[in-house]
Scaffold this motif. Sequence first.
Motif, mmCIF file in Angstrom:
data_model
loop_
_atom_site.group_PDB
_atom_site.id
_atom_site.type_symbol
_atom_site.label_atom_id
_atom_site.label_comp_id
_atom_site.label_asym_id
_atom_site.label_seq_id
_atom_site.Cartn_x
_atom_site.Cartn_y
_atom_site.Cartn_z
ATOM 1 N N ILE A 64 0.834 -1.203 0.000
ATOM 2 C CA ILE A 64 0.000 0.000 0.000
ATOM 3 C C ILE A 64 0.865 1.247 0.000
ATOM 4 O O ILE A 64 0.595 2.205 -0.744
ATOM 5 C CB ILE A 64 -0.963 -0.016 1.204
ATOM 6 N N ALA A 65 1.912 1.258 0.818
ATOM 7 C CA ALA A 65 2.805 2.422 0.868
ATOM 8 C C ALA A 65 3.479 2.639 -0.480
ATOM 9 O O ALA A 65 3.606 3.780 -0.939
ATOM 10 C CB ALA A 65 3.843 2.228 1.965
ATOM 11 N N GLY A 66 3.889 1.575 -1.124
ATOM 12 C CA GLY A 66 4.502 1.702 -2.451
ATOM 13 C C GLY A 66 3.528 2.228 -3.484
ATOM 14 O O GLY A 66 3.869 3.082 -4.307
ATOM 15 N N ALA A 67 2.301 1.733 -3.455
ATOM 16 C CA ALA A 67 1.288 2.190 -4.406
ATOM 17 C C ALA A 67 0.961 3.666 -4.189
ATOM 18 O O ALA A 67 0.834 4.431 -5.154
ATOM 19 C CB ALA A 67 0.025 1.347 -4.272
ATOM 20 N N ILE A 68 0.841 4.063 -2.944
ATOM 21 C CA ILE A 68 0.561 5.474 -2.653
ATOM 22 C C ILE A 68 1.717 6.350 -3.111
ATOM 23 O O ILE A 68 1.506 7.433 -3.664
ATOM 24 C CB ILE A 68 0.272 5.669 -1.150
ATOM 25 N N SER A 69 2.924 5.880 -2.895
ATOM 26 C CA SER A 69 4.100 6.648 -3.317
ATOM 27 C C SER A 69 4.132 6.823 -4.834
ATOM 28 O O SER A 69 4.380 7.911 -5.335
ATOM 29 C CB SER A 69 5.365 5.933 -2.845
ATOM 30 N N ILE A 70 3.871 5.758 -5.555
ATOM 31 C CA ILE A 70 3.901 5.821 -7.022
ATOM 32 C C ILE A 70 2.733 6.643 -7.554
ATOM 33 O O ILE A 70 2.901 7.502 -8.423
ATOM 34 C CB ILE A 70 3.883 4.395 -7.610
ATOM 35 N N LEU A 71 1.534 6.394 -7.043
ATOM 36 C CA LEU A 71 0.361 7.106 -7.538
ATOM 37 C C LEU A 71 0.334 8.562 -7.077
ATOM 38 O O LEU A 71 -0.238 9.409 -7.757
ATOM 39 C CB LEU A 71 -0.913 6.395 -7.091
ATOM 40 N N GLY A 72 0.936 8.845 -5.938
ATOM 41 C CA GLY A 72 0.934 10.208 -5.422
ATOM 42 C C GLY A 72 1.595 11.181 -6.373
ATOM 43 O O GLY A 72 1.107 12.291 -6.597
ATOM 44 N N VAL A 73 2.708 10.781 -6.958
ATOM 45 C CA VAL A 73 3.420 11.639 -7.911
ATOM 46 C C VAL A 73 2.558 11.865 -9.147
ATOM 47 O O VAL A 73 2.440 12.996 -9.641
ATOM 48 C CB VAL A 73 4.774 10.994 -8.293
ATOM 49 N N SER A 74 1.922 10.823 -9.631
ATOM 50 C CA SER A 74 1.082 10.930 -10.821
ATOM 51 C C SER A 74 -0.129 11.821 -10.562
ATOM 52 O O SER A 74 -0.474 12.672 -11.388
ATOM 53 C CB SER A 74 0.626 9.537 -11.251
ATOM 54 N N VAL A 75 -0.778 11.636 -9.432
ATOM 55 C CA VAL A 75 -1.964 12.434 -9.106
ATOM 56 C C VAL A 75 -1.584 13.899 -8.907
ATOM 57 O O VAL A 75 -2.302 14.796 -9.351
ATOM 58 C CB VAL A 75 -2.671 11.861 -7.853
ATOM 59 N N THR A 76 -0.466 14.144 -8.266
ATOM 60 C CA THR A 76 -0.008 15.525 -8.074
ATOM 61 C C THR A 76 0.237 16.201 -9.417
ATOM 62 O O THR A 76 -0.139 17.361 -9.613
ATOM 63 C CB THR A 76 1.277 15.546 -7.227
ATOM 64 N N ALA A 77 0.844 15.491 -10.336
ATOM 65 C CA ALA A 77 1.097 16.049 -11.662
ATOM 66 C C ALA A 77 -0.212 16.360 -12.389
ATOM 67 O O ALA A 77 -0.342 17.411 -13.045
ATOM 68 C CB ALA A 77 1.943 15.085 -12.485
ATOM 69 N N LYS A 78 -1.193 15.473 -12.255
ATOM 70 C CA LYS A 78 -2.492 15.719 -12.908
ATOM 71 C C LYS A 78 -3.171 16.953 -12.319
ATOM 72 O O LYS A 78 -3.724 17.775 -13.048
ATOM 73 C CB LYS A 78 -3.412 14.504 -12.743
ATOM 74 N N TRP A 79 -3.173 17.084 -10.983
ATOM 75 C CA TRP A 79 -3.797 18.239 -10.343
ATOM 76 C C TRP A 79 -3.093 19.537 -10.747
ATOM 77 O O TRP A 79 -3.747 20.575 -10.934
ATOM 78 C CB TRP A 79 -3.799 18.101 -8.829
ATOM 79 N N GLU A 80 -1.780 19.495 -10.879
ATOM 80 C CA GLU A 80 -1.057 20.696 -11.319
ATOM 81 C C GLU A 80 -1.422 21.048 -12.761
ATOM 82 O O GLU A 80 -1.561 22.230 -13.096
ATOM 83 C CB GLU A 80 0.433 20.480 -11.172
ATOM 84 N N VAL A 111 -4.315 20.386 -14.243
ATOM 85 C CA VAL A 111 -5.674 20.931 -14.192
ATOM 86 C C VAL A 111 -5.649 22.361 -13.667
ATOM 87 O O VAL A 111 -6.326 23.248 -14.195
ATOM 88 C CB VAL A 111 -6.578 20.033 -13.306
ATOM 89 N N SER A 112 -4.865 22.580 -12.624
ATOM 90 C CA SER A 112 -4.774 23.916 -12.048
ATOM 91 C C SER A 112 -4.224 24.914 -13.046
ATOM 92 O O SER A 112 -4.707 26.053 -13.165
ATOM 93 C CB SER A 112 -3.872 23.866 -10.816
ATOM 94 N N THR A 113 -3.217 24.505 -13.800
ATOM 95 C CA THR A 113 -2.627 25.380 -14.816
ATOM 96 C C THR A 113 -3.629 25.659 -15.935
ATOM 97 O O THR A 113 -3.715 26.783 -16.443
ATOM 98 C CB THR A 113 -1.351 24.734 -15.381
ATOM 99 N N ALA A 114 -4.394 24.645 -16.322
ATOM 100 C CA ALA A 114 -5.360 24.812 -17.405
ATOM 101 C C ALA A 114 -6.490 25.739 -17.002
ATOM 102 O O ALA A 114 -7.071 26.438 -17.855
ATOM 103 C CB ALA A 114 -5.927 23.457 -17.808
ATOM 104 N N LEU A 115 -6.834 25.785 -15.724
ATOM 105 C CA LEU A 115 -7.925 26.629 -15.269
ATOM 106 C C LEU A 115 -7.524 28.087 -15.081
ATOM 107 O O LEU A 115 -8.392 28.950 -14.966
ATOM 108 C CB LEU A 115 -8.494 26.090 -13.949
ATOM 109 N N ARG A 116 -6.261 28.365 -15.087
ATOM 110 C CA ARG A 116 -5.800 29.758 -14.907
ATOM 111 C C ARG A 116 -5.907 30.567 -16.141
ATOM 112 O O ARG A 116 -5.931 30.387 -17.199
ATOM 113 C CB ARG A 116 -4.361 29.791 -14.398
#
Length: 58
Positions: free
Chosen positions: A35-51, A53-58
């Motif tokens: 679980i810790a490994g999956a969160i670590s790997i997915l966390g980077v991907s999700v953060t990049a997606k949110w950034e 989206v945030s950039t596209a909305l500006r």
Amino acid sequence: MPCTMMIQLRRFLRDQSGATAIEYAIIAAGIAAAIAGAISILGVSVTAKWEAVSTALR
């Protein structure tokens, strides 16, 4: 007296009452590591997606 010590030692070495608890602890540790490994790997991907989206909305 030494005979009693040998009998107790043999009983101790054959005792497996704690083996199940240790096996469950090892399984739980493996699941927690996965679980810790999956969160670590997915966390980077999700953060990049949110950034993105945030950039596209500006």
